[in-house]
Design an enzyme around this catalytic site. Structure first.
Site, short mmCIF file in Angstrom:
data_model
loop_
_atom_site.label_atom_id
_atom_site.label_comp_id
_atom_site.label_asym_id
_atom_site.label_seq_id
_atom_site.Cartn_x
_atom_site.Cartn_y
_atom_site.Cartn_z
N HIS A 1 -38.77 -21.46 -12.85
CA HIS A 1 -39.40 -20.14 -12.92
C HIS A 1 -40.76 -20.19 -13.62
O HIS A 1 -40.99 -21.04 -14.47
CB HIS A 1 -38.51 -19.16 -13.70
CG HIS A 1 -37.12 -19.03 -13.14
ND1 HIS A 1 -36.04 -18.80 -13.94
CD2 HIS A 1 -36.66 -19.11 -11.88
CE1 HIS A 1 -34.96 -18.72 -13.19
NE2 HIS A 1 -35.30 -18.92 -11.93
N LYS B 1 -43.12 -20.54 -23.34
CA LYS B 1 -41.74 -20.38 -23.82
C LYS B 1 -41.40 -21.46 -24.83
O LYS B 1 -41.74 -22.63 -24.64
CB LYS B 1 -40.76 -20.51 -22.65
CG LYS B 1 -40.94 -19.49 -21.56
CD LYS B 1 -39.98 -19.78 -20.41
CE LYS B 1 -40.17 -18.78 -19.28
NZ LYS B 1 -39.29 -19.10 -18.14
N TYR C 1 -34.68 -18.42 -26.08
CA TYR C 1 -36.09 -18.77 -25.96
C TYR C 1 -36.98 -17.58 -26.26
O TYR C 1 -36.66 -16.44 -25.97
CB TYR C 1 -36.42 -19.39 -24.61
CG TYR C 1 -36.15 -18.56 -23.39
CD1 TYR C 1 -37.16 -17.86 -22.75
CD2 TYR C 1 -34.88 -18.51 -22.83
CE1 TYR C 1 -36.93 -17.12 -21.61
CE2 TYR C 1 -34.63 -17.78 -21.69
CZ TYR C 1 -35.66 -17.09 -21.09
OH TYR C 1 -35.40 -16.34 -19.96
N ASP D 1 -32.77 -18.49 -6.94
CA ASP D 1 -33.10 -19.90 -7.09
C ASP D 1 -32.76 -20.72 -5.84
O ASP D 1 -33.43 -21.69 -5.54
CB ASP D 1 -32.41 -20.48 -8.33
CG ASP D 1 -32.96 -19.90 -9.62
OD1 ASP D 1 -34.08 -19.35 -9.60
OD2 ASP D 1 -32.27 -20.00 -10.65
#
Length: 186
Positions: free
Chosen positions: A62, A72, A132, A168
């Site tokens: 992503h 991130k 995250y 996905d």
């Protein structure tokens, strides 16, 4: 806090100190001041927490397109993952290359994935919890993805058939998308 670098510029491994005794441990997992002293200046705006019940859950690859691109900082509070960051900055000398690292509750490592990278991970243990921080808010309109099994990337996920979301499962190959980070934009 220890900071290690990779062959791909800007991706960093951060190793927070863990102080333990018979009661358990304490760890300062993020310190803006501590990392600023090492030349890393990041302002986080959002924390995310993902739980995967089974090994083999693959989330990714992503990214968010500019102007909503995200950096991130990924860590694992329980279980383990194989974490992957793919350079998708067109014109970068490492375009299309990736870094992978096992992050786990046991090794306590964190991976900094900067803007301009696609990110994904696969769970290696049951009941894995991934946390995250991001330096930009999620923007559905800027959301993008790349096929986890893109043969041009050649990522060794070290698993058989992953457990995937519909999103996905249908993500395009890197070669089939308009460059989300064209040369000079990063």
């Amino acid at each position: 806090m220890n900071v290690l670098t990779y062959q791909i510029a800007d991706v960093l491994m951060i190793e927070p100190a863990r102080h333990g005794d018979a009661r358990g441990f304490f760890s300062e997992v993020w310190s803006s001041r501590g990392l600023a002293n090492k030349g890393i200046d990041i302002h986080f705006v959002q924390d995310n927490h993902a739980f995967s019940a089974m090994p083999g859950v693959l989330r990714g690859l992503h990214f968010q397109r500019p102007p909503s691109a995200q950096g991130k900082l990924i860590r694992v509070a329980r279980g383990a993952i194989l974490d992957v960051a793919v350079d998708i900055r067109r014109g970068s000398p490492t375009y299309g290359r990736y870094v992978s690292e096992v992050l786990s509750a046991a090794n306590w490592r964190q991976l900094w994935v900067p803007r301009g990278f696609a990110h994904g991970y696969v769970t290696l243990e049951p009941d894995t919890e991934v946390l995250y921080k991001t330096d930009a808010y999620y923007d559905r309109d800027a959301d993008g993805g790349i096929a986890w099994d893109d043969p041009d990337l050649g990522i060794d996920w070290s698993i058989g058939a992953p457990i995937l979301s519909d999103k996905d499962r249908s993500a395009p190959r890197l070669a089939d998308i308009a460059p989300p980070f064209p040369a000079g934009s990063w």
